[in-house]
Design a protein around this motif. Structure first.
Motif, PDB file in Angstrom:
ATOM      1  N   ILE A   1      21.088  14.256  24.481  1.00 36.08           N
ATOM      2  CA  ILE A   1      21.258  15.451  23.658  1.00 36.08           C
ATOM      3  C   ILE A   1      20.355  15.355  22.441  1.00 36.08           C
ATOM      4  O   ILE A   1      20.339  14.333  21.743  1.00 36.08           O
ATOM      5  N   ARG A   2      19.617  16.434  22.209  1.00 38.73           N
ATOM      6  CA  ARG A   2      18.808  16.569  20.998  1.00 38.73           C
ATOM      7  C   ARG A   2      19.530  17.551  20.085  1.00 38.73           C
ATOM      8  O   ARG A   2      19.715  18.709  20.443  1.00 38.73           O
ATOM      9  N   ILE A   3      19.964  17.080  18.931  1.00 38.60           N
ATOM     10  CA  ILE A   3      20.683  17.944  17.992  1.00 38.60           C
ATOM     11  C   ILE A   3      19.663  18.571  17.034  1.00 38.60           C
ATOM     12  O   ILE A   3      19.119  17.898  16.161  1.00 38.60           O
ATOM     13  N   ASP A   4      19.405  19.851  17.222  1.00 38.88           N
ATOM     14  CA  ASP A   4      18.489  20.558  16.325  1.00 38.88           C
ATOM     15  C   ASP A   4      19.178  20.925  15.015  1.00 38.88           C
ATOM     16  O   ASP A   4      18.601  20.806  13.936  1.00 38.88           O
ATOM     17  N   GLU A   5      20.414  21.400  15.133  1.00 35.44           N
ATOM     18  CA  GLU A   5      21.237  21.710  13.963  1.00 35.44           C
ATOM     19  C   GLU A   5      22.648  21.251  14.253  1.00 35.44           C
ATOM     20  O   GLU A   5      23.145  21.444  15.370  1.00 35.44           O
ATOM     21  N   GLY A   6      23.300  20.646  13.269  1.00 37.19           N
ATOM     22  CA  GLY A   6      24.670  20.242  13.499  1.00 37.19           C
ATOM     23  C   GLY A   6      25.324  19.670  12.269  1.00 37.19           C
ATOM     24  O   GLY A   6      24.654  19.236  11.326  1.00 37.19           O
ATOM     25  N   HIS A   7      26.649  19.677  12.275  1.00 33.92           N
ATOM     26  CA  HIS A   7      27.410  19.082  11.179  1.00 33.92           C
ATOM     27  C   HIS A   7      28.769  18.648  11.689  1.00 33.92           C
ATOM     28  O   HIS A   7      29.270  19.152  12.711  1.00 33.92           O
TER      29      HIS A   7
ATOM     30  N   TRP B   1      33.215  21.292  13.205  1.00 34.49           N
ATOM     31  CA  TRP B   1      31.952  20.688  13.628  1.00 34.49           C
ATOM     32  C   TRP B   1      31.182  21.669  14.501  1.00 34.49           C
ATOM     33  O   TRP B   1      31.746  22.597  15.079  1.00 34.49           O
ATOM     34  N   ALA B   2      29.887  21.455  14.572  1.00 35.26           N
ATOM     35  CA  ALA B   2      29.028  22.290  15.410  1.00 35.26           C
ATOM     36  C   ALA B   2      27.771  21.509  15.777  1.00 35.26           C
ATOM     37  O   ALA B   2      27.278  20.699  14.986  1.00 35.26           O
ATOM     38  N   ILE B   3      27.291  21.759  16.970  1.00 32.92           N
ATOM     39  CA  ILE B   3      26.043  21.149  17.451  1.00 32.92           C
ATOM     40  C   ILE B   3      25.255  22.215  18.204  1.00 32.92           C
ATOM     41  O   ILE B   3      25.782  22.855  19.121  1.00 32.92           O
ATOM     42  N   ARG B   4      24.006  22.385  17.830  1.00 39.16           N
ATOM     43  CA  ARG B   4      23.098  23.263  18.576  1.00 39.16           C
ATOM     44  C   ARG B   4      21.859  22.456  18.923  1.00 39.16           C
ATOM     45  O   ARG B   4      21.346  21.713  18.095  1.00 39.16           O
ATOM     46  N   GLY B   5      21.392  22.614  20.153  1.00 42.17           N
ATOM     47  CA  GLY B   5      20.211  21.865  20.560  1.00 42.17           C
ATOM     48  C   GLY B   5      20.001  21.956  22.052  1.00 42.17           C
ATOM     49  O   GLY B   5      20.242  22.997  22.667  1.00 42.17           O
ATOM     50  N   GLU B   6      19.568  20.845  22.645  1.00 37.62           N
ATOM     51  CA  GLU B   6      19.275  20.822  24.079  1.00 37.62           C
ATOM     52  C   GLU B   6      19.894  19.596  24.712  1.00 37.62           C
ATOM     53  O   GLU B   6      19.972  18.520  24.095  1.00 37.62           O
ATOM     54  N   LEU B   7      20.325  19.763  25.962  1.00 32.69           N
ATOM     55  CA  LEU B   7      20.931  18.672  26.723  1.00 32.69           C
ATOM     56  C   LEU B   7      20.228  18.522  28.060  1.00 32.69           C
ATOM     57  O   LEU B   7      19.869  19.516  28.702  1.00 32.69           O
ATOM     58  N   ILE B   8      20.023  17.278  28.474  1.00 29.79           N
ATOM     59  CA  ILE B   8      19.544  16.993  29.826  1.00 29.79           C
ATOM     60  C   ILE B   8      20.536  16.056  30.505  1.00 29.79           C
ATOM     61  O   ILE B   8      21.178  15.227  29.855  1.00 29.79           O
ATOM     62  N   LEU B   9      20.677  16.227  31.821  1.00 32.50           N
ATOM     63  CA  LEU B   9      21.511  15.346  32.633  1.00 32.50           C
ATOM     64  C   LEU B   9      20.752  14.984  33.903  1.00 32.50           C
ATOM     65  O   LEU B   9      20.000  15.790  34.436  1.00 32.50           O
TER      66      LEU B   9
ATOM     67  N   TYR C   1      30.201  27.124  33.181  1.00 32.83           N
ATOM     68  CA  TYR C   1      30.041  25.675  33.002  1.00 32.83           C
ATOM     69  C   TYR C   1      30.299  25.324  31.537  1.00 32.83           C
ATOM     70  O   TYR C   1      29.829  26.023  30.634  1.00 32.83           O
ATOM     71  N   TRP C   2      31.017  24.241  31.308  1.00 33.49           N
ATOM     72  CA  TRP C   2      31.423  23.911  29.946  1.00 33.49           C
ATOM     73  C   TRP C   2      30.232  23.624  29.023  1.00 33.49           C
ATOM     74  O   TRP C   2      30.298  23.870  27.817  1.00 33.49           O
ATOM     75  N   MET C   3      29.147  23.123  29.575  1.00 27.28           N
ATOM     76  CA  MET C   3      28.003  22.757  28.729  1.00 27.28           C
ATOM     77  C   MET C   3      27.304  23.969  28.149  1.00 27.28           C
ATOM     78  O   MET C   3      26.853  23.958  27.010  1.00 27.28           O
ATOM     79  N   GLY C   4      27.162  25.003  28.967  1.00 26.60           N
ATOM     80  CA  GLY C   4      26.451  26.195  28.530  1.00 26.60           C
ATOM     81  C   GLY C   4      26.353  27.191  29.666  1.00 26.60           C
ATOM     82  O   GLY C   4      26.544  26.843  30.837  1.00 26.60           O
ATOM     83  N   ARG C   5      26.044  28.425  29.340  1.00 32.59           N
ATOM     84  CA  ARG C   5      26.026  29.493  30.348  1.00 32.59           C
ATOM     85  C   ARG C   5      24.832  29.415  31.280  1.00 32.59           C
ATOM     86  O   ARG C   5      24.927  29.769  32.452  1.00 32.59           O
ATOM     87  N   ASP C   6      23.685  28.975  30.772  1.00 34.90           N
ATOM     88  CA  ASP C   6      22.442  29.031  31.539  1.00 34.90           C
ATOM     89  C   ASP C   6      21.912  27.621  31.778  1.00 34.90           C
ATOM     90  O   ASP C   6      21.587  26.900  30.832  1.00 34.90           O
ATOM     91  N   ILE C   7      21.803  27.239  33.047  1.00 39.42           N
ATOM     92  CA  ILE C   7      21.410  25.880  33.422  1.00 39.42           C
ATOM     93  C   ILE C   7      20.091  25.923  34.186  1.00 39.42           C
ATOM     94  O   ILE C   7      19.982  26.576  35.235  1.00 39.42           O
TER      95      ILE C   7
ATOM     96  N   CYS D   1      19.808  22.264  29.603  1.00 38.87           N
ATOM     97  CA  CYS D   1      20.700  23.295  29.082  1.00 38.87           C
ATOM     98  C   CYS D   1      20.579  23.387  27.563  1.00 38.87           C
ATOM     99  O   CYS D   1      20.567  22.358  26.874  1.00 38.87           O
ATOM    100  N   GLN D   2      20.486  24.599  27.051  1.00 39.84           N
ATOM    101  CA  GLN D   2      20.563  24.815  25.611  1.00 39.84           C
ATOM    102  C   GLN D   2      22.043  24.840  25.239  1.00 39.84           C
ATOM    103  O   GLN D   2      22.836  25.530  25.889  1.00 39.84           O
ATOM    104  N   ILE D   3      22.422  24.078  24.226  1.00 40.59           N
ATOM    105  CA  ILE D   3      23.833  23.973  23.884  1.00 40.59           C
ATOM    106  C   ILE D   3      24.138  24.569  22.514  1.00 40.59           C
ATOM    107  O   ILE D   3      23.317  24.536  21.602  1.00 40.59           O
ATOM    108  N   ASP D   4      25.346  25.100  22.409  1.00 36.83           N
ATOM    109  CA  ASP D   4      25.866  25.644  21.156  1.00 36.83           C
ATOM    110  C   ASP D   4      27.358  25.355  21.155  1.00 36.83           C
ATOM    111  O   ASP D   4      28.171  26.163  21.597  1.00 36.83           O
TER     112      ASP D   4
END
Length: 208
Positions: A42-48, A4-12, A162-168, A195-198
């Motif tokens: 989470i907004r999933i721009d690309e994922g499966h 599985w994979a998810i790329r997109g954006e996350l807000i908290l 940080y587990w979510m992503g490198r740049d917050i 955070c941009q997530i991958d």
């Protein structure tokens, strides 16, 4: 297509009065209020997930942590876009409960009570630098970056572990309303993150 994979954006948005100390301390420093209450989107721009397309779907999250992040005993719930197919729904439940391992596998270790997974209309929209999340009647949130000396440049904590992503991106909530699972939270003006997530995880036979 396995795994599985998810790329997109996350807000908290959480109940911390200042920027969440967990980003840099990785859970070794307690939340500013001694405990953590968080909603996220989470907004999933690309994922499966195991060949099922997840692109274009949105997710809402609810997390409670009683003390230090790394000590566990979390409670969590997930709201999954009601446009998701049955296979996508099942896959997203596995991803956000940690069963699918990979990036979100920590949920399986740290979450002691999974409150549930619900289908809901989940809207995640961007208007300029403003991000808005609406999850039915459960969550209504809006976060904006904290302004820096250069108003065109966000304040970003980079190269973190940080587990979510490198740049917050350091942000704050202009609205943070939760009415779900018996929780009544209002975190307007409190700490927020962008955070941009991958994220990704292993194939099914490896994740079993």
């Amino acid at each position: 297509m396995s795994g599985w994979a998810i790329r997109g954006e996350l807000i908290l948005n959480c109940n911390c009065t200042v920027f969440c100390p967990c980003v840099v301390s990785l859970g070794k420093h307690p939340p500013t209020e001694g405990y953590c209450q968080t909603w996220g989107g989470i907004r999933i721009d690309e994922g499966h997930y195991q060949g099922e397309d997840l692109s274009g779907l949105n997710i809402g999250l609810l997390i409670e942590i009683p003390g230090l992040m790394a000590r566990g005993n979390w409670k969590a719930a997930v709201f999954i876009d009601d446009r998701a197919s049955d296979k996508a729904f099942d896959g997203l439940v596995k991803i956000f409960s940690g069963q699918a391992r990979g990036t979100t596998g920590l949920f399986k270790v740290l979450v002691s009570e999974f409150l549930g997974a619900e289908r809901a209309p989940v809207s995640y929209t961007n208007e300029g630098k403003t991000r808005r999340l609406v999850v039915g009647k459960a969550i209504k949130g809006e976060v904006v970056p904290v302004p820096g000396a250069n108003p065109d440049e966000d304040i970003v904590i980079s190269n973190t572990e940080y587990w979510m992503g490198r740049d917050i991106t350091v942000a704050t909530a202009t609205q943070g309303r939760v009415r779900a699972f018996g929780r009544v939270w209002d975190f307007d003006g409190r700490s927020a993150e962008i955070c941009q997530i991958d994220w990704s995880g292993p194939a099914a036979e490896q994740a079993a």
